[in-house]
Write a protein that holds these residues in place. Sequence first.
Motif, PDB file in Angstrom:
ATOM      1  N   TYR A  32     -16.608  14.177   4.988  1.00 30.50           N
ATOM      2  CA  TYR A  32     -18.013  13.946   4.647  1.00 30.50           C
ATOM      3  C   TYR A  32     -18.792  13.346   5.816  1.00 30.50           C
ATOM      4  O   TYR A  32     -20.006  13.573   5.935  1.00 30.50           O
ATOM      5  CB  TYR A  32     -18.108  13.065   3.404  1.00 30.50           C
ATOM      6  N   ARG A  82     -10.893  11.902   1.901  1.00 30.15           N
ATOM      7  CA  ARG A  82     -11.719  12.936   2.533  1.00 30.15           C
ATOM      8  C   ARG A  82     -12.982  12.361   3.177  1.00 30.15           C
ATOM      9  O   ARG A  82     -13.926  13.092   3.481  1.00 30.15           O
ATOM     10  CB  ARG A  82     -12.118  13.999   1.509  1.00 30.15           C
ATOM     11  N   ILE A 111     -21.940  12.567  -3.643  1.00 29.44           N
ATOM     12  CA  ILE A 111     -20.631  13.211  -3.641  1.00 29.44           C
ATOM     13  C   ILE A 111     -20.136  13.200  -5.077  1.00 29.44           C
ATOM     14  O   ILE A 111     -19.882  12.140  -5.651  1.00 29.44           O
ATOM     15  CB  ILE A 111     -19.647  12.469  -2.716  1.00 29.44           C
ATOM     16  N   ASP A 112     -20.019  14.382  -5.678  1.00 33.79           N
ATOM     17  CA  ASP A 112     -19.702  14.492  -7.108  1.00 33.79           C
ATOM     18  C   ASP A 112     -18.348  13.875  -7.456  1.00 33.79           C
ATOM     19  O   ASP A 112     -18.222  13.116  -8.410  1.00 33.79           O
ATOM     20  CB  ASP A 112     -19.730  15.958  -7.548  1.00 33.79           C
ATOM     21  N   LYS A 113     -17.332  14.229  -6.680  1.00 33.77           N
ATOM     22  CA  LYS A 113     -15.985  13.739  -6.957  1.00 33.77           C
ATOM     23  C   LYS A 113     -15.458  13.007  -5.722  1.00 33.77           C
ATOM     24  O   LYS A 113     -14.787  13.600  -4.867  1.00 33.77           O
ATOM     25  CB  LYS A 113     -15.061  14.891  -7.327  1.00 33.77           C
ATOM     26  N   PRO A 114     -15.783  11.717  -5.626  1.00 34.73           N
ATOM     27  CA  PRO A 114     -15.378  10.961  -4.436  1.00 34.73           C
ATOM     28  C   PRO A 114     -13.866  10.954  -4.240  1.00 34.73           C
ATOM     29  O   PRO A 114     -13.109  10.722  -5.170  1.00 34.73           O
ATOM     30  CB  PRO A 114     -15.887   9.543  -4.737  1.00 34.73           C
ATOM     31  N   GLU A 115     -13.447  11.258  -3.010  1.00 30.97           N
ATOM     32  CA  GLU A 115     -12.035  11.196  -2.637  1.00 30.97           C
ATOM     33  C   GLU A 115     -11.945  10.402  -1.335  1.00 30.97           C
ATOM     34  O   GLU A 115     -12.331  10.892  -0.283  1.00 30.97           O
ATOM     35  CB  GLU A 115     -11.464  12.593  -2.424  1.00 30.97           C
TER      36      GLU A 115
END
Length: 305
Positions: A196, A192, A185-189
């Motif tokens: 995922y 969200r 996951i490039d930009k972990p949030e």
Amino acid sequence: MLWYEPYQKQYPAKQTRLLQLFDLLGIPHEEPKQEWGSSLVIIGFSFDPNAMTITLPPSSRLELITALRQFAQPGTRRPLRDFERLAGWSQWSFNVAPLLRPGLSHMYDKMAGKSEVFQLMWVSVALCRELLWMAERLEASDGVLLLDSLEWSTLDADLVLYTDASAAGMGIWCPSLHRGLHSLIDKPEPSRIFFYEVLAVVSALTFAASFNHFHRIVIFTDNLNTVSMFNSLHAKPDYNPLLITAMNTLLDNNLQLRVLHIPGSENVIADAISRSNFDIVASKHPESTLHIFSPPELSSGSKSI
């Protein structure tokens, strides 16, 4: 067969005796509802218990398709009553086409909290995409639901997969193929993570479909909300493209899917893959191979608009 005098008709003997009992007890009944035969028409569908099928009549299917296309006019305004009517009509068709349930996500979202039947509401582009998606899928369908396709257990599965998602990535584990799949996951949030978790299941389904010979797929996840989403086939608009993409995969490849829950303590391998802890996988399954996967492109409905 036995004659039933009030309706001036022959019915199977047991059915006639039941009607006579109703008369004796004063229980009302109507002639049009006294169906009998190898195939029965119930709430507009043809039920065949011998073939184990429910069939949507072609004329009814065409009428619904026409109604969906006429409603899907972006930028127009319609009263709440029209929204409710089309939603109810569509729900009726889901008895035969249950995989089309995601097509009403925006419809329900717009109707939520409203009660004035003549209140005008905008028909959005997003809503039109979902309605046209249902129309296109109904056009491509033969209108027949095989009832035996609804009842099967994990023992009947052709392929069993395990999925998990973490702040760092998604993991898919396929024990029978000794294969693990990982996606960063490039930009972990953190907010969200549920997205995922569902995306991992959709990706696992896409992986299963790529083999072209598996039919019944079971996917285990330790996220109960994900299980609930796939059981109900209902999601908020932000998450609905995940469901539509999954339904497209099932319909295009004639697949059957079960998404089931597994406790997190038992989902060790998929969890390790999602966190890039590949040493754990190698120690427990030295014969396994690990691969990188890219999640499928998500669809929000019809591409015609």
